[in-house]
Scaffold this active site. Structure first.
Site, mmCIF file in Angstrom:
data_model
loop_
_atom_site.group_PDB
_atom_site.id
_atom_site.type_symbol
_atom_site.label_atom_id
_atom_site.label_comp_id
_atom_site.label_asym_id
_atom_site.label_seq_id
_atom_site.Cartn_x
_atom_site.Cartn_y
_atom_site.Cartn_z
ATOM 1 N N ARG A 161 -3.856 4.975 7.350
ATOM 2 C CA ARG A 161 -3.299 3.788 6.701
ATOM 3 C C ARG A 161 -2.324 3.101 7.663
ATOM 4 O O ARG A 161 -1.238 3.614 7.913
ATOM 5 C CB ARG A 161 -2.587 4.150 5.398
ATOM 6 C CG ARG A 161 -1.931 2.930 4.742
ATOM 7 C CD ARG A 161 -1.602 3.130 3.274
ATOM 8 N NE ARG A 161 -0.530 4.067 3.027
ATOM 9 C CZ ARG A 161 0.044 4.249 1.837
ATOM 10 N NH1 ARG A 161 -0.376 3.542 0.788
ATOM 11 N NH2 ARG A 161 1.020 5.133 1.666
ATOM 12 N N ASP A 208 8.207 8.212 -1.757
ATOM 13 C CA ASP A 208 8.007 7.406 -0.557
ATOM 14 C C ASP A 208 8.554 6.017 -0.817
ATOM 15 O O ASP A 208 9.256 5.782 -1.806
ATOM 16 C CB ASP A 208 6.538 7.388 -0.128
ATOM 17 C CG ASP A 208 5.618 6.685 -1.125
ATOM 18 O OD1 ASP A 208 6.126 6.079 -2.103
ATOM 19 O OD2 ASP A 208 4.394 6.728 -0.936
#
Length: 532
Positions: free
Chosen positions: A167, A447
């Site tokens: 990603r 996160d």
């Protein structure tokens, strides 16, 4: 090397770069990065400007809808290109940052795939990003190893490992350490470009290819931009168009209104969509932030069973399977609770029920944040999904409306919920500023997406002085009291003598600024990035 950069490539390193990573940043690799920047960065910036214009329309009360100009795309019968054999079965995917030990453990976890993350779980320091690229190259070459001196333990790859997906950073994030043609480079293009440049032939020799997760797309034109980047790169490298494969994270409220369009724009490269649940909640709050009626309850109360979340999940399954690609489920962020067996059992039961809901709905796989959850999720999917995937589950009777996708869930806002948002937001920011983008807090893996929810909710609740469950108004004075008390708790816990060795003072200031500024900041990482 520097003379070549300035004379031929018009590329410079910014001040503060100490390590130049010559094995990664070869003349040929830098030339390729400049080619990507020259061809695509202007378009990226135009897409970001369109996001601002779209936000202005939302502020005026013009809410998202299925685009009229692409109705034919939604109505016509067409399919995306093939799914490679090593991506046919993705029943359990593990995600995490590109830190060396994490890469090894994730690849060895027993999951079918591993999403190595340069975005939400990575604090994008220069060294984190460059070392991450080296870690992935070593992993693809099967030479990666790590020795932990504290544990006196060595780590290396098993014979069988997960398939690697990468990603890159979102379109909004720059790489400020590289200046190309006088402008900061795109984090997206740097992450993508370095990975494909160094890994494509290595992977093709293994009968695989570079695979990606594309984050935070807000419009089908952004998918078109990525498709053009893929195609240009494949032609640049002299490999067949369609070699690279991507799964798009549906983690913005606008993207859920354009699922067919996003798939269509990437039809030569796409293999799936994913329900990025935490960023999706953040996007819902952010996009409708200037409307009092769109106020969500405590973060813990907004689960995948909330009507607007359930609707989006079912729509992703329906549209993906109609077009012949995977519909991936969302993240289980729980981590083992080692010192409390009862609490641990309850947490794992939540994971099991969440995964049962996903597989029964028709998802083709799911995400976990910790290796200990891989077997739990796999057991559930093995029970209910005995083939490679569930592309035959069409959900043709589901009729998801525009109203369904933005319906407001019921729930309460509590003092505990506000304090938790303040605490988690600050703790995460402090770790991020130290270079750690993936943080275990209160038995959950946090996160940037979950930190974004925390600070955005406090910003919106404070703006509208919401009514708490105990009938108090959340005024600025009440916020200030909660903030002061929560920061004092942290100071006491850390100890005044240790505070100088942390980034808490910066984190206090940044969080407070984010939630008290009159104008909402689109991403907390934009301001925080200037301080790492």
């Amino acid at each position: 090397m520097e003379e070549l950069l300035n004379r031929v490539l018009n590329l410079q390193f910014s001040e503060g770069v100490i390590n130049y990573y010559p094995e990664l940043l070869t003349d040929e690799a830098l030339e390729f990065l400049v080619a990507l920047h020259t061809r695509f960065d202007k378009g990226r910036l135009q897409l970001l400007e369109e996001r601002d214009r779209q936000q202005s329309r939302f502020d005026l009360g013009i809410f998202p809808s299925f685009p009229e100009e692409t109705k034919f795309t939604r109505d016509e019968d067409w399919h995306a290109a093939y799914i490679p054999q090593d991506l046919r079965d993705r029943r359990v995917e593990i995600t995490g940052p590109v830190e060396r030990k994490m890469v090894i453990n994730a690849l060895n976890s027993g999951a079918k795939t591993f999403m190595a993350d340069f975005e939400d779980s990575n604090s994008p320091t220069w060294d984190n990003c460059m070392q991450g690229q080296q870690n992935l190259l070593d992993a693809n070459k099967r030479t990666i190893s790590y020795y932990d001196p504290k544990k006196d333990k060595s780590y290396s790859l098993n014979n069988e490992v997960a398939v690697l997906l990468v990603r890159p950073r979102g379109l909004h994030l720059n790489e400020r350490h590289l200046i190309i043609n006088g402008k900061e480079a795109s984090g997206s293009l740097i992450d993508f470009g370095l990975y494909v440049f160094h890994n494509t032939e290595v992977l093709r020799a293994r009968r695989s290819a570079p695979y990606f997760y594309l984050p935070k797309l807000e419009h089908y034109l952004e998918a078109r931009w990525w498709d053009e980047v893929f195609t240009f790169t494949e032609e640049y490298m002299g490999i067949p168009v369609g070699t690279f494969k991507a799964t798009v994270l549906i983690e913005t409220i606008t993207a859920s209104f354009q699922l067919d369009e996003i798939i269509y724009e990437l039809k030569n490269h796409i293999v799936g969509l994913n329900c990025g649940r935490w960023d999706y909640i953040f996007s819902y709050i952010k996009k409708f932030r200037n409307h009092r009626e769109f106020i969500l309850p405590n973060r813990d109360q907004v689960t995948m069973t909330a009507p607007f979340m359930d609707a989006y999940s079912r729509l992703v399954i329906q549209r993906c399977h109609k077009r012949g690609i995977h519909a991936m489920g969302g993240m289980a962020a729980q981590i083992p609770i080692k010192d409390n067996p009862t609490a641990n059992a309850a947490a794992l039961e939540k994971v099991k029920l969440d995964k049962e809901r996903e597989v029964k709905n028709g998802h083709d796989g799911t995400w976990v944040a910790h290796p200990a959850l891989v077997q739990i999720a796999k057991t559930v999917f093995d029970k209910y999904m005995q083939e490679e995937n569930q592309l035959d589950v069409m959900r043709e009777n589901d009729a998801i409306s525009e109203e369904d996708l933005i319906s407001i869930p019921e729930g309460t806002i509590t003092e505990e919920g506000i304090r938790k948002n303040i605490n988690v937001g600050i703790l995460y920011l402090e770790a991020w500023l130290r270079g750690n983008g993936c943080v275990a807090l209160y038995n959950l893996m946090e996160d940037a997406a979950t930190a974004e929810i925390s600070r955005t909710q406090v910003w919106q609740w404070r703006k509208y002085e919401v009514l708490l469950d105990d009938q108090r108004r959340f005024t600025n004075d009440l916020y200030q009291r909660f903030f002061n008390e929560e920061t004092e708790k942290i100071r006491h816990l850390v100890g005044e003598g240790n505070m100088r060795n942390t980034q808490f003072e910066k984190a206090f200031e940044l969080f407070h600024q984010l939630v008290t500024d009159r104008e909402f900041k689109e991403f907390l990482t934009l301001d925080a990035y200037q301080q790492i």
